[in-house]
Design a protein around this motif. Structure first.
Motif, PDB file in Angstrom:
ATOM      1  N   TYR A  99       0.837  -1.201   0.000  1.00 35.61           N
ATOM      2  CA  TYR A  99       0.000   0.000   0.000  1.00 35.61           C
ATOM      3  C   TYR A  99       0.874   1.254   0.000  1.00 35.61           C
ATOM      4  N   ILE A 100       1.902   1.254   0.846  1.00 33.30           N
ATOM      5  CA  ILE A 100       2.801   2.408   0.923  1.00 33.30           C
ATOM      6  C   ILE A 100       3.484   2.642  -0.427  1.00 33.30           C
ATOM      7  N   ALA A 103       0.911   3.941  -2.940  1.00 36.11           N
ATOM      8  CA  ALA A 103       0.568   5.331  -2.621  1.00 36.11           C
ATOM      9  C   ALA A 103       1.689   6.272  -3.054  1.00 36.11           C
ATOM     10  N   GLN A 104       2.936   5.859  -2.837  1.00 37.32           N
ATOM     11  CA  GLN A 104       4.074   6.681  -3.253  1.00 37.32           C
ATOM     12  C   GLN A 104       4.128   6.798  -4.772  1.00 37.32           C
ATOM     13  N   ARG A 106       1.602   6.566  -6.781  1.00 41.92           N
ATOM     14  CA  ARG A 106       0.481   7.435  -7.156  1.00 41.92           C
ATOM     15  C   ARG A 106       0.843   8.894  -6.951  1.00 41.92           C
ATOM     16  N   ASP A 107       1.442   9.208  -5.795  1.00 37.45           N
ATOM     17  CA  ASP A 107       1.827  10.585  -5.512  1.00 37.45           C
ATOM     18  C   ASP A 107       2.865  11.095  -6.507  1.00 37.45           C
TER      19      ASP A 107
END
Length: 134
Positions: A99-100, A103-104, A106-107
């Motif tokens: 997930y991390i 998310a990274q 995606r960012d």
């Protein structure tokens, strides 16, 4: 979408359901149903049931009386529970790490998109300014 992990997870769920069905009060009904299936299927189901019973992964049943258990049985169940809990915690940690990472990613992707659109805005604004000067 079907993937290897999907099949593995479905197999785990199926095995759990199979174990529950053959440990419940109505297990005779399920046995009769299985006996109606083709022999090849029966053999596969029996193999799964043997895996369940040989590994002693029976953690709890609805009619279990804790005070009727011997210390060795309780110790065995505790070991199975701790092993299962460790597995769940490891899986949770792996999922959290994924997930991390996602998310990274995606960012980073959104930041790139914002930078691109920001450059386009600046270029078009500069073009508009130069056009208005002419």
């Amino acid at each position: 979408p079907q993937s290897y992990l999907t099949v593995v997870e479905l197999e785990k769920i199926f095995t759990l359901i199979l174990g529950v069905a053959f440990q419940c009060e109505n297990k005779n009904m399920y046995i009769e149903e299985v006996q109606q299936l083709p022999e090849v299927v029966q053999k596969e189901l029996m193999t799964k049931l043997q895996e369940l019973t040989e590994t002693n992964n029976v953690v709890m049943s609805s009619y279990l009386e804790p005070e009727s258990l011997e210390k060795a049985e309780v110790d065995g169940m505790c070991h199975v529970l701790l092993t299962a809990l460790q597995s769940v915690v490891l899986e949770r940690n792996e999922i959290h790490e994924k997930y991390i990472r996602v998310a990274q990613e995606r960012d980073d992707y959104l930041a790139q998109q914002n930078n691109r659109s920001g450059r386009r805005s600046t270029i078009s604004m500069n073009e508009s300014l130069s056009d208005s000067r002419d």
